[in-house]
Design an enzyme around this catalytic site. Structure first.
Site, PDB file in Angstrom:
ATOM      1  CE1 TYR A 165      47.726  36.257  35.959  1.00  0.00           C
ATOM      2  CE2 TYR A 165      45.366  35.836  35.784  1.00  0.00           C
ATOM      3  CZ  TYR A 165      46.480  36.571  35.412  1.00  0.00           C
ATOM      4  OH  TYR A 165      46.382  37.589  34.513  1.00  0.00           O
ATOM      5  CG  HIS A 184      50.105  39.148  38.381  1.00  0.00           C
ATOM      6  ND1 HIS A 184      50.667  37.893  38.284  1.00  0.00           N
ATOM      7  CD2 HIS A 184      48.938  38.981  39.041  1.00  0.00           C
ATOM      8  CE1 HIS A 184      49.884  37.013  38.889  1.00  0.00           C
ATOM      9  NE2 HIS A 184      48.824  37.659  39.367  1.00  0.00           N
TER      10      HIS A 184
END
Lengths: 247, 614
Positions: free
Chosen positions: A29, A44
């Site tokens: 991420y 997300h």
């Protein structure tokens, strides 16, 4: 598309926590966010398959410290696999890794030594697969008047039903067309694993060897994005057994 | 250009055979009067009757006559311009005044050339119709006798000619018209007046001269009188011949001057009823067409001319000019380029002619027909910026008219996709280049037009450059790869219900976009690998030759772990993933573009600094 990321530690030996999926997810991420912040935001969003997965963190040699230890000792080369059905994710993650090849995982510092693109199998139907990270399949079951998450296992028919529905959902997202129904797996071997995916949140998942039958594109969706749930947490990555490695 | 504009009296029909005639008609008028297509269209708008019944017949027969009397053209032009006559009257005026005049020398020479009385008599000893004139016969006979008398002077004559030709067969002379002309010219320089042989020669030449004068007077009378008697029509036949157009009556030896005029009139008028041969479109009209008896199943052979004449009243004028559409190319034959547009066809053929003339001046006998044809097409395209479809172009080629030998009708049309690419100035300019491939040079545009892949050429060129340098213009190489990539992308199977035609602008836009992507990647890879870039050339080349996409990408991914500039890495990662790993049909083009960068360096491809061998 699938990549093998080889890492090198500054020391010959290094610690690796058994519950390391969370750290690897963080790395992925962070690198995606560095290269493509908009994409990172969209990843997300909750309850949507992220269409990427990754393998467990592997080392050339591993040594147990003791039966109670949360770590094992890795030695020599370290590596993990990353797979996605979304080129943009691959571009962001690989680009992010190459832009910043120094990687900090748990308390160890690694350097990206190589990134290798791996060729995709020509076909998927009827092949034997083994997991590079365990497959997680869940369902909601009532417990004390509330619906609670329940981790399914390969002895429960619901496991297969949910696995297929999940795969169909990914198919729809990847190809943008109605998913086919033609899919089943034959489990040849299965072994449960319990991971702490976040502090005090545990997931039971299954290391498996299985054969998959059905629509080629449908199985490919699982090969690229992962089988089962929580793929972006590092569950459900499989490889085709018996394939010659090249590239 | 817009050949289909409604105000243009002369337009193509879409039938290449008739259109070749239309172009041949334009070419004829240009050759004789110096009018280009615009001027001819203007003349046709002003007064089509004058063009078809006045200017055309004179031009057509003037060309057939082989005359070089330029003043006659001027005179005819003036006369027709000022004439109030129309139709047949105008034709007759042109016929008797100018066509007859144009054929004066040819007719006289033809008649003078009959050296023995026997030649002009039939089996019964009567004059053949085409020599039906008693005084002519008398003079032919007298000249023959005088020449026979030269038998005793054979060795003297041979000394004049300076060659060992036999001038007698027994008592009969074997002189030709050329021999007499030579004798006439040489004898003037001799001063042996008392010599008997000389006297005999002079006697023969005197009769020859008398015959010539007689013929001149006769022909002049025809012109002045505007006609001949019916029984003399064959005698005064205009000496024209064509094995190609044998079926047109005025070429037929059995027709006299009056019938020739009548035939010409009917042809121009489009009077198909006049003769059976004019009524159907088949081999009788032209050797290029099949015969309706040999090929009854070909749809157009039984087709009658009448409906066509309603659309094209002067159809026969065009058919007569079919051969004028062709350009003669040494060692190739006669060639005609055809597209569906008159103006474009006209200009391309004109340019083709210029190229051939130029090559002939340079004594270049090995003309590359394909190359000059396309060069002509491209030149015209650049010059006129026309927006026509490049499809349906033909190159018609044959070797000899006499043997009616048609080598083949070669089709050089290109698909719509190629056409739209060719229409783009930038891409066309980039491809209009020869690059070195091994020991030879390859013209990229030629390969493109032949629908061959450009990738292998660029690859081989790069390999040649690595070994022996220099590299061609980077712009050329990248555009070649971009075009190749687009064509490969188009070649992959499409969904059944995809629209049939892709917007041509979109195609060009895609190629430009590919080019930009390749160009930026090329700059970035040079920057990313810096001084070490040469080290990567061979392994990358090897991966490409083995068609190993992953190996190619992995070499670069490994190299990128050592790169410094973040933006460069970001761009190249995206390029490697999207343009190579995910691009099944054309990944090799995008991969080779990176090698172009490594071999050619990192200068901007659009700049003048690039290395070039154009």
């Amino acid at each position: 598309m699938r990549f093998l990321i080889r890492l090198k530690n500054e020391n010959l030996e290094f610690k690796v926590p058994y519950n390391h999926l969370y750290y690897l997810q963080g790395l992925i991420y962070r690198r995606i966010q560095r290269a493509n912040p908009d994409l990172s935001l969209s990843l997300h969003r909750p309850k949507v398959p992220k269409l990427f997965t990754f393998s467990l963190f592997m080392t050339k040699e591993r040594h147990k410290i003791n039966s109670n230890s949360e770590y094992f000792i890795g030695r020599g080369e370290a590596f993990f696999y990353f797979s996605t059905a979304v080129p943009e994710i691959a571009e962001a993650f690989i680009g992010g890794l190459l832009q910043e090849p120094e990687v900090r995982l748990w308390d160890e510092k690694f350097y990206v030594e190589t990134v290798k693109a791996l060729p995709e199998p020509v076909s998927f139907n009827g092949k034997r697969y083994s997991t590079l990270s365990p497959i997680a399949v869940t369902t909601l079951k009532p417990q004390f008047g509330k619906l609670k998450h329940y981790d399914l296992g390969p002895k429960e028919p619901k496991f297969y039903e949910n696995l297929k529905e999940n795969l169909k959902q990914k198919y729809l997202l990847i190809y943008g067309k109605k998913p086919p129904e033609d899919f089943e797996i034959e489990v040849l071997n299965a072994k449960p694993k319990r991971f702490e995916v976040k502090p005090r949140i545990f997931q039971r998942a299954w290391h498996m060897v299985f054969r998959a039958y059905g629509d080629d594109e449908l199985i490919r969706a699982g090969y690229l994005a992962g089988f089962g749930e929580k793929n972006s947490l590092g569950f459900g990555m499989v490889k085709v057994d018996g394939r010659r490695r090249n590239g | 250009m817009g050949g289909g504009e409604m105000d243009e009296p002369l337009r193509f029909t879409g039938n290449w055979f008739i259109d070749a005639g239309i172009l041949g008609f334009v070419n004829l008028m240009e050759e004789v009067y110096g009018w280009d297509l615009t001027k001819l269209q203007e003349k046709l708008r002003e007064d089509p009757g004058k063009v078809y019944y006045g200017y055309f017949p004179f031009a057509y027969f003037y060309k057939l006559s082989g005359s070089e009397k330029r003043n006659l053209i001027k005179k005819a032009l003036k006369e027709i311009e000022q004439s109030n006559e129309k139709g047949k009257r105008l034709l007759e005026k042109v016929w008797w005044n100018f066509i007859v005049e144009a054929f004066k020398d040819k007719w006289i020479t033809w008649k003078l050339g009959k050296m023995h009385e026997k030649e002009i008599l039939d089996k019964k000893g009567k004059l053949k119709p085409e020599y039906n004139d008693e005084k002519y016969r008398e003079l032919i006979r007298r000249r023959e006798e005088a020449l026979n008398k030269l038998k005793k002077c054979e060795s003297y004559i041979q000394s004049i000619f300076g060659k060992r030709k036999k001038f007698f067969d027994g008592e009969k002379h074997k002189f030709t018209l050329e021999d007499l002309e030579f004798l006439k010219d040489t004898i003037l320089q001799r001063h042996e007046k008392s010599d008997d042989c000389l006297r005999l020669i002079e006697e023969a030449l005197k009769i020859h001269k008398e015959l010539k004068e007689y013929l001149k007077t006769l022909w002049e009378k025809v012109r002045v009188d505007h006609g001949v008697l019916a029984d003399k029509s064959r005698f005064f036949r205009i000496p024209v011949d064509s094995s190609f157009y044998k079926n047109y009556l005025f070429f037929n030896y059995s027709k006299g001057i009056l019938e020739q005029l009548e035939d010409t009139w009917n042809l121009i008028e489009g009077n198909a009823e006049y003769s059976e041969y004019l009524s159907k479109i088949d081999k009788t009209l032209s050797k290029f067409l099949p015969s309706d008896s040999e090929f009854p199943n070909i749809s157009y052979t039984p087709l009658r001319v009448a409906p066509l004449l309603k659309q094209l009243p002067h159809l026969f004028v065009y058919l007569l000019n079919f051969l004028n559409a062709f350009t003669s190319i040494p060692s190739v034959g006669r060639v005609f380029f055809y597209s569906g547009d008159l103006e474009f066809t006209y200009y391309v053929n004109k340019r083709l002619k210029t190229f051939v003339e130029q090559a002939s001046k340079e004594d270049n006998k090995n003309i590359n027909l394909f190359k000059i044809t396309w060069q002509a097409v491209i030149d015209i395209l650049v010059e006129y910026k026309s927006k026509w479809a490049l499809e349906n172009m033909y190159l018609v080629q044959y070797r000899k008219v006499q043997q009616q030998d048609l080598i083949g009708v070669e089709y050089i049309g290109i698909p719509k996709l190629h056409a739209s690419i060719l229409l783009d100035d930038t891409i066309r300019d980039a491809l209009n280049t020869s690059i070195r491939v091994g020991d030879e040079r390859k013209w990229l545009l030629e390969e493109f037009l032949k629908q061959k892949p450009l990738y292998p050429l660029v690859q081989m060129h790069l390999w040649t450059s690595i070994k022996t340098g220099p590299i061609a213009s980077l712009r050329t190489l990248l555009y070649a790869l971009a075009v190749d990539a687009k064509l490969k992308e188009r070649a992959k199977p499409e969904p059944v219900f995809k629209p049939i035609f892709e917007n041509p602008d979109r195609v060009v836009q895609d190629i430009r976009e590919f080019y930009e992507a390749m160009n930026i990647a090329r700059l970035n890879i040079s920057r990313a690998l810096g001084e070490e870039r040469k080290r990567y050339i061979h392994p990358l080349f090897s991966a490409l030759r083995k068609h190993n996409r992953n190996a190619f990408v992995n070499i670069l991914l490994k190299a990128l772990t050592k790169a410094k500039e973040k933006e460069t890495i970001k761009y190249l990662t995206g390029y490697l993933i999207n343009r190579i790993l995910l691009n099944d049909p054309a990944w090799e083009d995008f991969a080779l573009a990176l090698l172009v960068g490594l071999v050619g360096g990192g200068s901007y491809a659009g700049s003048r600094m690039e290395s070039s061998e154009d």
